[in-house]
Design a protein around this motif. Structure first.
Motif, PDB file in Angstrom:
ATOM      1  N   ILE A 130      53.702 -39.692  -1.462  1.00 17.73           N
ATOM      2  CA  ILE A 130      54.474 -40.938  -1.517  1.00 17.73           C
ATOM      3  C   ILE A 130      55.104 -41.108  -2.895  1.00 17.73           C
ATOM      4  O   ILE A 130      56.286 -41.445  -3.013  1.00 17.73           O
ATOM      5  N   GLY A 131      54.351 -40.854  -3.943  1.00 19.99           N
ATOM      6  CA  GLY A 131      54.887 -40.947  -5.299  1.00 19.99           C
ATOM      7  C   GLY A 131      56.019 -39.959  -5.534  1.00 19.99           C
ATOM      8  O   GLY A 131      57.055 -40.305  -6.110  1.00 19.99           O
ATOM      9  N   ILE A 132      55.842 -38.731  -5.086  1.00 21.08           N
ATOM     10  CA  ILE A 132      56.876 -37.704  -5.265  1.00 21.08           C
ATOM     11  C   ILE A 132      58.151 -38.090  -4.529  1.00 21.08           C
ATOM     12  O   ILE A 132      59.256 -37.983  -5.074  1.00 21.08           O
ATOM     13  N   ILE A 133      58.006 -38.568  -3.300  1.00 20.04           N
ATOM     14  CA  ILE A 133      59.185 -38.961  -2.514  1.00 20.04           C
ATOM     15  C   ILE A 133      59.923 -40.112  -3.188  1.00 20.04           C
ATOM     16  O   ILE A 133      61.157 -40.092  -3.291  1.00 20.04           O
ATOM     17  N   THR A 134      59.190 -41.122  -3.649  1.00 20.82           N
ATOM     18  CA  THR A 134      59.877 -42.253  -4.280  1.00 20.82           C
ATOM     19  C   THR A 134      60.489 -41.859  -5.624  1.00 20.82           C
ATOM     20  O   THR A 134      61.584 -42.314  -5.951  1.00 20.82           O
ATOM     21  N   ILE A 135      59.835 -41.010  -6.393  1.00 19.47           N
ATOM     22  CA  ILE A 135      60.402 -40.555  -7.668  1.00 19.47           C
ATOM     23  C   ILE A 135      61.706 -39.801  -7.417  1.00 19.47           C
ATOM     24  O   ILE A 135      62.704 -40.015  -8.096  1.00 19.47           O
ATOM     25  N   LYS A 136      61.691 -38.923  -6.428  1.00 19.00           N
ATOM     26  CA  LYS A 136      62.881 -38.110  -6.142  1.00 19.00           C
ATOM     27  C   LYS A 136      64.028 -38.916  -5.536  1.00 19.00           C
ATOM     28  O   LYS A 136      65.177 -38.505  -5.620  1.00 19.00           O
ATOM     29  N   ASN A 137      63.730 -40.045  -4.906  1.00 16.61           N
ATOM     30  CA  ASN A 137      64.760 -40.789  -4.181  1.00 16.61           C
ATOM     31  C   ASN A 137      65.138 -42.128  -4.796  1.00 16.61           C
ATOM     32  O   ASN A 137      65.816 -42.922  -4.148  1.00 16.61           O
ATOM     33  N   THR A 138      64.721 -42.396  -6.022  1.00 15.30           N
ATOM     34  CA  THR A 138      65.137 -43.628  -6.681  1.00 15.30           C
ATOM     35  C   THR A 138      66.049 -43.281  -7.846  1.00 15.30           C
ATOM     36  O   THR A 138      65.918 -42.222  -8.467  1.00 15.30           O
ATOM     37  N   GLU A 139      66.962 -44.169  -8.124  1.00 18.60           N
ATOM     38  CA  GLU A 139      67.975 -43.939  -9.157  1.00 18.60           C
ATOM     39  C   GLU A 139      67.355 -43.655 -10.521  1.00 18.60           C
ATOM     40  O   GLU A 139      67.836 -42.807 -11.270  1.00 18.60           O
ATOM     41  N   LYS A 140      66.285 -44.355 -10.861  1.00 18.72           N
ATOM     42  CA  LYS A 140      65.667 -44.214 -12.174  1.00 18.72           C
ATOM     43  C   LYS A 140      64.365 -43.408 -12.114  1.00 18.72           C
ATOM     44  O   LYS A 140      63.551 -43.493 -13.031  1.00 18.72           O
ATOM     45  N   ASN A 141      64.179 -42.630 -11.043  1.00 19.48           N
ATOM     46  CA  ASN A 141      63.006 -41.761 -10.886  1.00 19.48           C
ATOM     47  C   ASN A 141      61.699 -42.530 -11.015  1.00 19.48           C
ATOM     48  O   ASN A 141      60.808 -42.164 -11.777  1.00 19.48           O
ATOM     49  N   GLN A 142      61.589 -43.615 -10.259  1.00 20.04           N
ATOM     50  CA  GLN A 142      60.403 -44.464 -10.317  1.00 20.04           C
ATOM     51  C   GLN A 142      59.526 -44.252  -9.098  1.00 20.04           C
ATOM     52  O   GLN A 142      60.005 -44.022  -8.002  1.00 20.04           O
ATOM     53  N   ARG A 143      58.214 -44.386  -9.308  1.00 27.28           N
ATOM     54  CA  ARG A 143      57.299 -44.432  -8.171  1.00 27.28           C
ATOM     55  C   ARG A 143      57.123 -45.903  -7.801  1.00 27.28           C
ATOM     56  O   ARG A 143      57.666 -46.781  -8.469  1.00 27.28           O
ATOM     57  N   LEU A 144      56.368 -46.186  -6.751  1.00 30.03           N
ATOM     58  CA  LEU A 144      56.226 -47.578  -6.303  1.00 30.03           C
ATOM     59  C   LEU A 144      55.667 -48.483  -7.390  1.00 30.03           C
ATOM     60  O   LEU A 144      56.127 -49.607  -7.577  1.00 30.03           O
ATOM     61  N   GLY A 145      54.671 -48.014  -8.129  1.00 25.41           N
ATOM     62  CA  GLY A 145      54.096 -48.810  -9.214  1.00 25.41           C
ATOM     63  C   GLY A 145      55.116 -49.135 -10.293  1.00 25.41           C
ATOM     64  O   GLY A 145      55.118 -50.226 -10.862  1.00 25.41           O
ATOM     65  N   ASP A 146      56.006 -48.182 -10.589  1.00 23.52           N
ATOM     66  CA  ASP A 146      57.053 -48.423 -11.586  1.00 23.52           C
ATOM     67  C   ASP A 146      58.079 -49.434 -11.082  1.00 23.52           C
ATOM     68  O   ASP A 146      58.551 -50.272 -11.844  1.00 23.52           O
ATOM     69  N   ILE A 147      58.412 -49.344  -9.820  1.00 19.73           N
ATOM     70  CA  ILE A 147      59.380 -50.286  -9.249  1.00 19.73           C
ATOM     71  C   ILE A 147      58.823 -51.699  -9.318  1.00 19.73           C
ATOM     72  O   ILE A 147      59.492 -52.624  -9.773  1.00 19.73           O
ATOM     73  N   TRP A 148      57.563 -51.878  -8.883  1.00 17.30           N
ATOM     74  CA  TRP A 148      56.945 -53.204  -8.886  1.00 17.30           C
ATOM     75  C   TRP A 148      56.741 -53.713 -10.315  1.00 17.30           C
ATOM     76  O   TRP A 148      56.947 -54.888 -10.605  1.00 17.30           O
ATOM     77  N   GLY A 149      56.370 -52.827 -11.229  1.00 13.20           N
ATOM     78  CA  GLY A 149      56.128 -53.231 -12.610  1.00 13.20           C
ATOM     79  C   GLY A 149      57.387 -53.304 -13.458  1.00 13.20           C
ATOM     80  O   GLY A 149      57.329 -53.678 -14.616  1.00 13.20           O
ATOM     81  N   ASN A 150      58.526 -52.915 -12.884  1.00 14.84           N
ATOM     82  CA  ASN A 150      59.808 -52.926 -13.599  1.00 14.84           C
ATOM     83  C   ASN A 150      59.747 -52.032 -14.837  1.00 14.84           C
ATOM     84  O   ASN A 150      60.059 -52.450 -15.950  1.00 14.84           O
TER      85      ASN A 150
END
Length: 163
Positions: A130-150
């Motif tokens: 899940i972390g790898i997929i979100t890192i690869k598919n977000t503009e700023k290479n964020q995982r879910l925790g990074d997105i929520w924590g800004n």
């Protein structure tokens, strides 16, 4: 505290998948090692051949997790694993029109750090898929925790170049 604003033109986020996986392995190897040693030292054997901890003793592993993730990130700016592989989490702020973002070379707030690590179990689910997929598919290479924590995670070498 001196705050350095770093814009997207000067600071590029990269997936850094291998380094992020290695950092997670280091951090959670320390946490799990503590947990198992603590469990065998203070736990009571149960009927199924395992050990269990109850009462206030059960809080120690949770407190240790918080200390090793959120606490170390608060005191030193990065967890032990991130420091060893040359990564650093940074706070991000979006512009008014949401078209650009800037990172600030300041320590994360307690809330940001807590949010990042509270979602570690989800990001690490199924060997980190899940972390790898979100890192690869977000503009700023964020995982879910990074997105929520800004937050974003950058190489410390990139910070030195941007200064």
């Amino acid at each position: 505290m001196i705050e350095t604003n770093l814009t997207t033109t000067a600071l590029k986020t990269e997936p850094n998948i291998g380094n992020r996986i290695l950092a997670g392995i280091v951090d959670y190897l320390i946490i799990y090692t503590f947990f198992f040693i603590y469990l065998y030292a203070f736990g009571e054997p149960n009927d199924e051949g395992g050990y269990h901890i109850s009462g206030l003793l059960g809080l120690a592993p949770i407190l240790f997790w918080g200390l090793m993730t959120v606490g170390v990130e608060q005191w030193f700016g990065a967890t032990l694993g991130n420091s060893l592989v040359g990564l650093k989490p940074m706070s991000i702020r979006k512009s008014n029109d949401n078209s650009t973002f800037s990172g600030t070379d300041e320590k994360l707030s307690f809330g940001q750090s807590f949010k990042r690590h509270l979602l570690d179990p989800i990001d690490m689910f199924f060997f980190g898929l899940i972390g790898i997929i979100t890192i690869k598919n977000t503009e700023k290479n964020q995982r879910l925790g990074d997105i929520w924590g800004n937050t974003i995670v950058v190489k410390t070498s990139e910070l030195k170049k941007a200064e």
